[in-house]
Write an enzyme that holds these catalytic residues in place. Sequence first.
Site, PDB file in Angstrom:
ATOM      1  N   PRO A   2      -7.425  90.852 -60.148  1.00  0.00           N
ATOM      2  CA  PRO A   2      -8.847  90.938 -60.597  1.00  0.00           C
ATOM      3  C   PRO A   2      -8.928  90.467 -61.784  1.00  0.00           C
ATOM      4  O   PRO A   2      -8.237  91.257 -63.185  1.00  0.00           O
ATOM      5  CB  PRO A   2      -8.848  92.537 -60.237  1.00  0.00           C
ATOM      6  CG  PRO A   2      -8.120  92.990 -59.106  1.00  0.00           C
ATOM      7  CD  PRO A   2      -6.663  92.009 -59.817  1.00  0.00           C
ATOM      8  N   GLU A   3     -10.338  89.624 -61.775  1.00  0.00           N
ATOM      9  CA  GLU A   3     -10.959  89.662 -63.590  1.00  0.00           C
ATOM     10  C   GLU A   3     -12.132  90.544 -64.111  1.00  0.00           C
ATOM     11  O   GLU A   3     -12.207  90.957 -63.020  1.00  0.00           O
ATOM     12  CB  GLU A   3     -10.557  88.258 -64.141  1.00  0.00           C
ATOM     13  CG  GLU A   3      -9.840  87.316 -63.338  1.00  0.00           C
ATOM     14  CD  GLU A   3      -9.267  85.807 -63.357  1.00  0.00           C
ATOM     15  OE1 GLU A   3     -10.484  85.169 -64.755  1.00  0.00           O
ATOM     16  OE2 GLU A   3      -9.154  85.416 -62.914  1.00  0.00           O
TER      17      GLU A   3
END
Length: 272
Positions: A2-3
């Site tokens: 996840p960014e």
Amino acid sequence: MPELPEVETIRRDLLSRIVGRTITSAFVSSNAPRLVQLMPPAEFCKQLPGHRIEDISRRGKYLLVHLSGGLYWIVHLRMTGRFLHREDPCPEDPYLRAGFTLDNGSSLCFVDLRKFGTMWLIDDPSLVVGKLGPEPLSDDFTVAGLRDLLVRRSAPVKAVLLDQHAIAGIGNIYADEALFNAGINPRRAANKVSKPKTEALHAGVRQALLDALSDRGSSFSDYVDGSGRSGRHQLKVKVFRRTDQPCYSCGTQIRRVKVAGRSTHFCPNCQR
Ligand SMILES: [Zn+2]
């Protein structure tokens, strides 16, 4: 992993669901010995209950749960972590690493296949997030600041985008997308990026992140939002994991190469 757009989507989901609630119990699985940082898991589970959740913020890829008494519960999902809110207790799951009940009977479940996820309970969040670079969607991220960053580095421009101390929150997906938006070859040395291209990159970074945010993130593998639903942006990416498919702008096949040890996708015609 996840960014920024994925972690921000989770933050917004949790904000409406858990702010104002008090934590009533906490457990950490014995099969996740590295989940809790800087204190023994038993101490973490003893300290957390009784605290009210006041707010949730984000720095880069870190979630910061602000607790009563001035404490911060910081969560990093790393590769495969999921931080889910449920209206009932956490269900049986072989990858459930930690669970937290709230005073209305709902729960927060930390599910993590690969076990790289990390948590802290700390009164000074700068010990964890203090060295991160500027938030790319805030006013702290400027063309001049990006220019300063690039001219001092001879590494590939993609490596600079991935450096959390340079800019916070960008990972492999949005580095590739931002460089496509800007028309820059990911292998180009950072200090060889021209001034006009630096402006294009500044805008390209923001566009990549905002596009993904409006689609509630990208679910290429494990990412789900705060209530367990997938994002939609994986269907709309321009280059990431589109190897050998035609570029949407010019029809040239998207190429995959390694840059800074990471799989990197780009259009050899649009990105010079
Ligand atoms: Zn192209």
